[in-house]
Design an enzyme around this catalytic site. Structure first.
Site, PDB file in Angstrom:
ATOM      1  N   GLN A 207      30.891  20.297   5.794  1.00 63.06           N
ATOM      2  CA  GLN A 207      31.331  19.357   6.064  1.00 63.06           C
ATOM      3  C   GLN A 207      30.948  18.266   7.533  1.00 63.06           C
ATOM      4  O   GLN A 207      31.073  17.150   7.492  1.00 63.06           O
ATOM      5  CB  GLN A 207      33.056  18.730   5.936  1.00 63.06           C
ATOM      6  CG  GLN A 207      33.197  19.709   5.008  1.00 63.06           C
ATOM      7  CD  GLN A 207      35.322  20.169   5.362  1.00 63.06           C
ATOM      8  OE1 GLN A 207      35.786  20.568   5.466  1.00 63.06           O
ATOM      9  NE2 GLN A 207      35.653  19.325   5.129  1.00 63.06           N
TER      10      GLN A 207
ATOM     11  N   PHE B  60      37.338  21.341   1.931  1.00 68.93           N
ATOM     12  CA  PHE B  60      39.468  21.101   1.957  1.00 68.93           C
ATOM     13  C   PHE B  60      38.878  21.041   3.469  1.00 68.93           C
ATOM     14  O   PHE B  60      40.511  20.888   3.360  1.00 68.93           O
ATOM     15  CB  PHE B  60      40.219  21.343   1.062  1.00 68.93           C
ATOM     16  CG  PHE B  60      39.929  22.994  -0.513  1.00 68.93           C
ATOM     17  CD1 PHE B  60      39.676  21.613  -1.399  1.00 68.93           C
ATOM     18  CD2 PHE B  60      39.269  23.796  -0.717  1.00 68.93           C
ATOM     19  CE1 PHE B  60      39.391  21.205  -2.729  1.00 68.93           C
ATOM     20  CE2 PHE B  60      38.830  23.533  -1.927  1.00 68.93           C
ATOM     21  CZ  PHE B  60      38.475  23.014  -2.436  1.00 68.93           C
TER      22      PHE B  60
ATOM     23  N   GLU C 221      35.717  21.746   8.501  1.00 65.93           N
ATOM     24  CA  GLU C 221      35.311  20.854   9.007  1.00 65.93           C
ATOM     25  C   GLU C 221      35.317  20.595  10.305  1.00 65.93           C
ATOM     26  O   GLU C 221      34.234  20.484  11.310  1.00 65.93           O
ATOM     27  CB  GLU C 221      36.532  19.872   9.346  1.00 65.93           C
ATOM     28  CG  GLU C 221      36.120  18.004   9.679  1.00 65.93           C
ATOM     29  CD  GLU C 221      37.184  17.199   9.709  1.00 65.93           C
ATOM     30  OE1 GLU C 221      38.395  17.391   8.865  1.00 65.93           O
ATOM     31  OE2 GLU C 221      37.787  16.526  10.498  1.00 65.93           O
TER      32      GLU C 221
ATOM     33  N   ARG D 202      48.572  12.149  12.646  1.00 64.67           N
ATOM     34  CA  ARG D 202      48.613  11.456  11.249  1.00 64.67           C
ATOM     35  C   ARG D 202      49.431  11.979  10.684  1.00 64.67           C
ATOM     36  O   ARG D 202      49.976  11.064   9.923  1.00 64.67           O
ATOM     37  CB  ARG D 202      46.875  12.679  10.424  1.00 64.67           C
ATOM     38  CG  ARG D 202      47.384  11.728   8.929  1.00 64.67           C
ATOM     39  CD  ARG D 202      45.856  11.939   8.285  1.00 64.67           C
ATOM     40  NE  ARG D 202      44.822  11.054   8.118  1.00 64.67           N
ATOM     41  CZ  ARG D 202      44.868  10.276   8.074  1.00 64.67           C
ATOM     42  NH1 ARG D 202      44.862   9.769   7.341  1.00 64.67           N
ATOM     43  NH2 ARG D 202      43.771   9.835   8.212  1.00 64.67           N
TER      44      ARG D 202
ATOM     45  N   ARG E  99      42.665  18.666   3.887  1.00 64.98           N
ATOM     46  CA  ARG E  99      42.880  18.162   2.781  1.00 64.98           C
ATOM     47  C   ARG E  99      44.398  17.812   3.072  1.00 64.98           C
ATOM     48  O   ARG E  99      45.409  18.118   2.592  1.00 64.98           O
ATOM     49  CB  ARG E  99      43.299  18.322   1.408  1.00 64.98           C
ATOM     50  CG  ARG E  99      42.416  17.004   0.268  1.00 64.98           C
ATOM     51  CD  ARG E  99      42.709  18.084  -1.017  1.00 64.98           C
ATOM     52  NE  ARG E  99      42.307  16.808  -1.914  1.00 64.98           N
ATOM     53  CZ  ARG E  99      41.572  17.562  -3.613  1.00 64.98           C
ATOM     54  NH1 ARG E  99      41.608  18.515  -3.650  1.00 64.98           N
ATOM     55  NH2 ARG E  99      40.629  16.485  -4.462  1.00 64.98           N
TER      56      ARG E  99
ATOM     57  N   GLU F 116      41.454  12.730  -0.362  1.00 63.32           N
ATOM     58  CA  GLU F 116      43.419  13.731   0.473  1.00 63.32           C
ATOM     59  C   GLU F 116      44.459  13.306  -0.961  1.00 63.32           C
ATOM     60  O   GLU F 116      45.766  13.600  -1.327  1.00 63.32           O
ATOM     61  CB  GLU F 116      43.075  13.433   1.787  1.00 63.32           C
ATOM     62  CG  GLU F 116      42.785  13.864   2.424  1.00 63.32           C
ATOM     63  CD  GLU F 116      42.227  13.604   3.655  1.00 63.32           C
ATOM     64  OE1 GLU F 116      41.999  12.329   3.965  1.00 63.32           O
ATOM     65  OE2 GLU F 116      42.377  14.629   4.699  1.00 63.32           O
TER      66      GLU F 116
HETATM   67  N1  LUZ Z   1      39.247  14.116   9.853  1.00 61.90           N
HETATM   68  C1  LUZ Z   1      39.237  13.932  11.535  1.00 61.90           C
HETATM   69  C2  LUZ Z   1      40.067  13.902   9.363  1.00 61.90           C
HETATM   70  O1  LUZ Z   1      39.275  14.131  12.472  1.00 61.90           O
HETATM   71  N2  LUZ Z   1      40.551  12.673  12.177  1.00 61.90           N
HETATM   72  C3  LUZ Z   1      40.808  12.464  10.282  1.00 61.90           C
HETATM   73  O2  LUZ Z   1      42.152  11.315  10.446  1.00 61.90           O
HETATM   74  C4  LUZ Z   1      41.715  12.966   9.236  1.00 61.90           C
HETATM   75  N3  LUZ Z   1      41.834  12.515   8.719  1.00 61.90           N
HETATM   76  C5  LUZ Z   1      42.115  13.532   7.221  1.00 61.90           C
HETATM   77  C6  LUZ Z   1      40.985  14.260   7.579  1.00 61.90           C
HETATM   78  N4  LUZ Z   1      39.709  14.351   8.371  1.00 61.90           N
HETATM   79 MO1  MOS Z   2      39.333  16.946   6.253  1.00 62.35          MO
HETATM   80  S1  MOS Z   2      41.381  17.451   5.592  1.00 62.35           S
HETATM   81  O1  MOS Z   2      38.456  17.549   5.899  1.00 62.35           O
HETATM   82  O2  MOS Z   2      39.274  15.424   5.143  1.00 62.35           O
END
Ligand code: LUZ
Ligand code: MOS
Length: 743
Positions: free
Chosen positions: A197, A228, A232, A310, A342, A692
């Protein structure tokens, strides 16, 4: 001609069905390509006394064995640089890479793994949040969001409830496991095909560990078979491992995790353990909330502090908290680092307050829908979050009231009560919950994107952005936006492979905002192209698109453009725990009814109604898919997916035989998914992010189970963990049956 707002098929729909879609491991092997895997730590916490690779080196077909000594740099991390790619003297989780094995065959890798001799002195591991709290093993600072005086509000409240809400983790269970192929080029150059991602982060980490400038590494991502959040940050490891092998051996290198290995070595959703104390009035209105959120971050920081942020900014959810005192602490344990998934902490915050509201309703004997409705953020007053952001364009009251009607809530609550009064073998429960999900990365600088739009001489168009396609349909949405902006038919536009060569310094496709940010950047590029073309047209009269493009070319007007988008208005300050972190909120409500077998604990969702404000969808069909899929994935987390470990910290449930994700039979028997028709004034094409937020709609299922248990809990507030698995439900039913007998 508007293409935005139409049900355009996903740009890979045909390829997915025919099998023509190419994933990393579908790429044919290159000449001289090596298969790469790693030997991992067999213990959760220990000191490596010795590591002997002599026998492994002699295994036929083994080409290279690499340890941390072969890396230019071993230390990395997306927020806090605390993670090492290959273990040095200590190991901190089972699955942690120790030795990279590059070989000609899988058999050679297998044999090499057996031949590696490691001697580890075991140290005391930390497996629970409680143990980490006791040993003060935390990651990052303790953080606060505070408004008013929660202590005083609770002391003066008519009623107070205290408790702890606990959730388990979740595996991402993407169908395509982590994968990367590294291809060496001239001198130090490398091309990495990565199922990620986050191509830019892969690029940065690969360059960093092998010690070359970032411009020597190109990362290419065609698509992912799901991600998901799991790709990342954690797609970086296989890419770096392939990269170091390719760089060292000058041969192409391929890393593809097996499903079981993937589940063992990668982290997932964070388990949380949230202590709460809430004060409220006799009509169920919250006057003060004090909450301490603890998450299990695993062995390294990864994104845990952002996930916690978050969670802390989502514990208010859809409800006004006049006095709030929210604390967040990330615990360090000896599990694989937990990461984005997610919802990113949002679900753990939101479920905590939905649980609290359910408990307030039971405590007061008031209907839980009414309790929620009374606490809802207002449109003109009671509309500021504990961190100071005003909830603008708040359609929550409207969708709450519409859902009540559409789901026939009042009649069905009565029916549930009647059913439970008569049935000896089954139990029903019903609950409506809400979501208000903040859209924007909670790290300000990530909220930007760039796009490259090229028009060719036949009038066809290529678009490239930093967005990665993981099945969610971002490419289709961007193509639609570009077609409308340039005023060309959709067939003229294709979205190209994502590559760091075209789009630099990109943010992860994450936080639900890839279409917002990259779509915004593509629109920016198109607007400048269109202005230049309109200028050409003004000199030529009404030309068809193809002729206009040729005329522009002959007039030496540039037919390529790069766009940029940076989210306006957002800001955040941790010293005060306040700011305006989100551009807007995606909102929704959902009502679920469940049926429980009193003897087995088996649970079935009879009906779910979902009603959201997702703005004006760029592609309603794609968004419907997101709403439906996210709800079902949320149900999995909340009801069936149960990660079990041995007492030594080894994952037992590392395959679908022991880890239960929802299948088609688990869908609600009646499943109504819809949205209201309102435009989002602050985002591209009036749309809202949908990746999400709908996952959190499944919390209504979990609350419905809690509601059902309330009928047999002998007047007590029913306790329930996440996941509310068959086993968990049965344990509750059994415990309540026992206390009933004792009383
Ligand atoms: N990734 C991030 C995320 O680095 N910051 C966020 O606020 C976030 N929120 C949802 C999914 N990925
Ligand atoms: Mo995300 S939890 O890779 O938006």
């Amino acid at each position: 001609m508007n293409i935005v707002g139409r049900n355009i098929p996903h740009d890979s729909a045909r390829g997915h069905v025919t099998g023509e879609s190419i994933y990393v491991d579908d790429m044919p092997p290159l000449r001289g390509e090596l298969i790469v895997d790693f030997f991992w730590s067999p213990v959760a916490h220990g000191r490596i006394r010795s590591l002997n690779l002599d026998r492994a080196r002699e295994v036929d077909g083994v080409v290279a064995l690499l340890t941390y000594r072969d890396l230019h740099c071993n230390l990395f991390g997306p927020i806090i640089e605390d993670e090492i790619l290959l273990a040095e003297d200590k190991v901190t989780f089972i699955g942690q890479p120790v030795v990279i094995i590059a070989a000609e065959s899988r058999d050679a890798i297998k044999a090499a793994k057996k031949a590696i001799e490691i001697d580890v002195e075991e140290l005391e591991p930390i497996f629970t949040i409680d143990q980490a709290k006791q040993k003060k093993e935390f990651i990052g600072p303790t953080r606060h969001i505070r408004r008013g005086d929660a202590d005083r509000a609770i002391a003066e409240a008519e009623h107070v409830i205290e408790g702890t809400w606990i959730n388990g983790g979740q595996d991402h269970f993407y169908l395509e496991s982590q994968a990367a192929i590294a291809v060496p080029g001239e001198f130090d150059q490398l091309v990495i095909h990565s199922s990620t991602q986050n191509p830019s982060e892969v690029q940065h980490v690969v360059a960093h560990v092998i010690g070359v400038p970032i411009n020597q590494v190109t990362v290419v991502t065609k698509r992912m078979g799901g991600a998901f959040g799991g790709k990342e940050c954690q797609a970086t490891h296989p890419a770096a491992i392939a990269g170091i092998v390719a760089h060292t051996t000058k041969r192409p290198a391929r890393v593809v995790y097996s499903k079981d290995d993937d589940m063992c070595v990668t982290g997932g959703r964070h388990p949380f353990q949230n202590d709460y104390k809430v004060g409220f009035s006799s009509d169920g209105v919250i006057t003060g909330l004090k909450a301490e959120l603890y998450s299990d971050g695993g062995a390294y920081a990864d994104l845990s502090t952002a996930v916690m942020a978050r969670a802390m900014t989502h514990i208010d959810n859809a409800y006004y908290l006049p006095n709030a005192d929210i604390t967040g602490i990330v615990c360090r344990t000896n599990y694989p680092p937990n990461t984005a998934f997610r919802g990113f902490g949002g679900p753990q915050g939101v479920a905590t307050i939905e649980n609290i509201l359910e408990e307030i309703a039971t405590f007061l004997g008031i209907d839980a829908f009414d309790v929620r409705r009374r606490n809802l953020y207002g449109t003109d007053e009671r509309n500021t979050t504990p961190y100071g952001e005003i909830v603008n364009n708040n359609h929550l009251p409207r969708i709450f009231d519409e859902l009540e009607q559409r789901a026939d809530y009042r009649n069905r609550v009565d029916a549930v009560k009647q059913f439970n009064a008569t049935s000896k073998s089954e139990l029903r429960g019903i609950a409506c919950t809400a979501v208000k999900f903040g859209i924007s990365f909670n790290t300000k600088f990530l909220n930007q994107a760039n796009a490259l739009v090229n028009i060719y001489l036949d009038g066809s168009v290529q678009v490239s952005t930093g967005a990665t396609e993981m099945g969610q349909g971002v490419n289709t949405k961007i193509a639609q936006l570009v077609a409308d902006e340039l005023r060309v038919p959709l067939e003229r536009v294709i979205v190209m492979v994502t590559s760091t060569e075209k789009n630099n310094n990109t943010s992860a496709t994450a936080a639900s905002s890839a279409a917002d940010l990259n779509g915004g950047a593509a629109v920016d590029a198109c607007q400048r192209l269109r202005a230049r073309l309109d200028d050409v047209a003004s000199r030529h009269g009404d030309l068809p698109w193809e002729k206009l493009v040729k005329a522009a070319y002959h007039e030496r007007v540039p037919l390529g453009e790069r766009g940029h988008y940076a989210t306006p208005r957002i800001d955040w300050d941790w010293t005060s725990g306040s700011g305006h972190p989100f551009l807007y909120y995606t909102m929704g409500t959902s009502c679920s009814e469940v049926l429980i077998d009193r003897f087995t604990g088996e649970m079935k969702v009879l009906r779910s109604d979902v009603l959201m404000d997702i703005g004006r969808p760029i592609n309603p069909g794609v968004d419907r898919g997101q709403l439906t899929g996210a709800f079902v994935q949320g149900m999995g987390w909340l009801t069936t997916e149960d990660l079990r470990y041995t007492s030594a910290g080894e994952l037992l449930s590392h395959s679908p035989t022991t880890y239960k994700i929802p299948n088609i039979n688990d869908l609600p028997e009646v499943f109504n998914v819809d949205w209201i028709d309102v435009e989002n004034p602050v985002n591209v094409a009036g749309s809202k992010a949908v990746g999400e937020p709908p996952l959190l709609m499944a919390i209504s299922v979990w609350c419905a189970v809690k509601h059902a248990l309330g009928f047999v809990s002998n007047g007590d507030i029913a306790k329930l963990k996440v996941p509310a698995s068959c086993e968990e439900i049965l344990a509750r039913l059994t415990a309540y049956a026992r206390t009933a007998v004792e009383r």
